[in-house]
Write an enzyme that holds these catalytic residues in place. Structure first.
Site, mmCIF file in Angstrom:
data_model
loop_
_atom_site.group_PDB
_atom_site.id
_atom_site.type_symbol
_atom_site.label_atom_id
_atom_site.label_comp_id
_atom_site.label_asym_id
_atom_site.label_seq_id
_atom_site.Cartn_x
_atom_site.Cartn_y
_atom_site.Cartn_z
ATOM 1 N N HIS A 1 0.834 -1.204 0.000
ATOM 2 C CA HIS A 1 0.000 0.000 0.000
ATOM 3 C C HIS A 1 0.869 1.256 0.000
ATOM 4 O O HIS A 1 0.616 2.203 -0.766
ATOM 5 C CB HIS A 1 -0.912 -0.014 1.223
ATOM 6 C CG HIS A 1 -1.607 1.285 1.481
ATOM 7 N ND1 HIS A 1 -2.847 1.579 0.971
ATOM 8 C CD2 HIS A 1 -1.225 2.373 2.195
ATOM 9 C CE1 HIS A 1 -3.207 2.796 1.353
ATOM 10 N NE2 HIS A 1 -2.240 3.291 2.109
ATOM 11 N N GLU A 2 1.882 1.283 0.858
ATOM 12 C CA GLU A 2 2.739 2.467 0.962
ATOM 13 C C GLU A 2 3.567 2.675 -0.313
ATOM 14 O O GLU A 2 3.770 3.819 -0.747
ATOM 15 C CB GLU A 2 3.661 2.349 2.183
ATOM 16 C CG GLU A 2 2.930 2.289 3.522
ATOM 17 C CD GLU A 2 2.046 3.497 3.787
ATOM 18 O OE1 GLU A 2 2.337 4.582 3.252
ATOM 19 O OE2 GLU A 2 1.053 3.357 4.517
ATOM 20 N N HIS B 1 1.524 4.515 -2.883
ATOM 21 C CA HIS B 1 1.487 5.977 -2.782
ATOM 22 C C HIS B 1 2.638 6.616 -3.572
ATOM 23 O O HIS B 1 2.478 7.683 -4.169
ATOM 24 C CB HIS B 1 1.576 6.411 -1.320
ATOM 25 C CG HIS B 1 0.271 6.356 -0.580
ATOM 26 N ND1 HIS B 1 -0.886 6.937 -1.045
ATOM 27 C CD2 HIS B 1 -0.057 5.780 0.619
ATOM 28 C CE1 HIS B 1 -1.868 6.731 -0.191
ATOM 29 N NE2 HIS B 1 -1.396 6.023 0.824
ATOM 30 N N GLU C 1 -6.014 7.155 -1.165
ATOM 31 C CA GLU C 1 -5.974 5.989 -0.288
ATOM 32 C C GLU C 1 -6.581 4.767 -0.983
ATOM 33 O O GLU C 1 -6.035 3.668 -0.922
ATOM 34 C CB GLU C 1 -6.720 6.271 1.015
ATOM 35 C CG GLU C 1 -6.073 7.325 1.896
ATOM 36 C CD GLU C 1 -4.738 6.883 2.489
ATOM 37 O OE1 GLU C 1 -4.250 5.788 2.155
ATOM 38 O OE2 GLU C 1 -4.190 7.639 3.298
#
Length: 268
Positions: A144-145, A148, A203
């Protein structure tokens, strides 16, 4: 994203930055510069603010490395041989590059339930997160990070933080010397990055990237549901100093991750 005990008070006072209001703040700040710094420095500061929106990829990498260096120096890091460091090294073995982004990993020995990735490919995982989650769940958070970064969200966040830092103080742009901001300004810059939050759209997009990251690497993609469910449970108890503060709606996102996993199962 929470970096250390030193930033806990800052994180608890998170602000949401919107580009339109950001530019208003910058304009007002520049109006004051004329009184404090003089006309020449006022012009220089204005140039730095304008430059924030056009930072090149190379300059962004330098700024990212400069900020990560500061964070690494201001957080306790797990060295090789430490159980946390050894566990993370085992988890990410072979993940030296993701979708063209060179990666490096470290564990911060802090209680925060969190992790973050920066535009240069630095991934930092907090010991608190590792205490709470399974190996697969940690990998889903890492995916997920990274999302970004790969989707450009982190770059926009850094640009916003850079613009504010430039408005606070006259920055420097010396990428050849390995610096974009003056040494005294890095702490303020990191504070601005911490205070900024990703939009719900960002997100959601990073959630999807993280799920596809798990599928791509033949990892247990059901773990993303578990990770979000744990964050949802944590938020019921307050969830201070955790991903719940910067990644709201964990219960809803857990449900969505479960649906993705079920659809992926059906493809087999």
């Amino acid at each position: 994203m929470n970096f250390s005990k030193k930033t806990n008070e800052i994180i608890m006072c998170k602000s949401k930055f919107i580009i339109a209001s950001l530019m208003l703040v910058v304009i007002n700040a520049n109006a004051q510069f004329g009184k404090v710094l003089g006309k020449s420095k006022n012009v220089e500061a204005a140039k730095k603010v304008a430059k924030a929106a056009t930072l090149s990829d190379d300059e962004m990498a330098v700024l990212s490395l400069q900020s990560v260096k500061w964070m690494d120096e201001n957080n306790p890091i797990a060295d090789a041989g430490n159980p946390y460091a050894d566990r993370l090294a085992k988890l990410v073995k072979g993940l030296d590059n993701e979708d063209g982004l060179d990666l490096n990993f470290k564990v911060y020995l802090v209680v925060d339930v969190n992790a973050f990735a920066t535009p240069d490919g630095s991934v930092r995982v907090m010991a608190g997160l590792m205490d709470l989650m399974t190996d697969d769940e940690i990998l889903s958070v890492i995916g997920h990070e990274i999302g970004h970064v790969k989707l450009g969200h982190s770059k926009k966040r850094y640009q916003s933080a850079y613009a504010i830092s430039a408005a606070k103080d006259v920055a420097i742009a010396n990428s050849n010397g390995g610096k974009i901001l003056a040494d005294k300004e890095i702490g303020n810059f990191v504070e601005n990055v911490v205070n900024a939050q990703f939009s719900q759209t960002h997100e959601s997009a990073s959630d999807k990237y993280g799920f596809q990251f798990m599928v791509k690497h033949n990892m247990n993609y059901h773990a993303m549901h578990g990770a979000f469910q744990k964050l949802a449970n944590l938020s019921v108890d307050g969830g201070k100093g955790s991903l719940t503060s910067s990644h709201p709606g964990s219960a809803k996102r857990a449900k969505r991750a479960k649906e993705w996993a079920e659809k992926q199962d059906a493809k087999k």
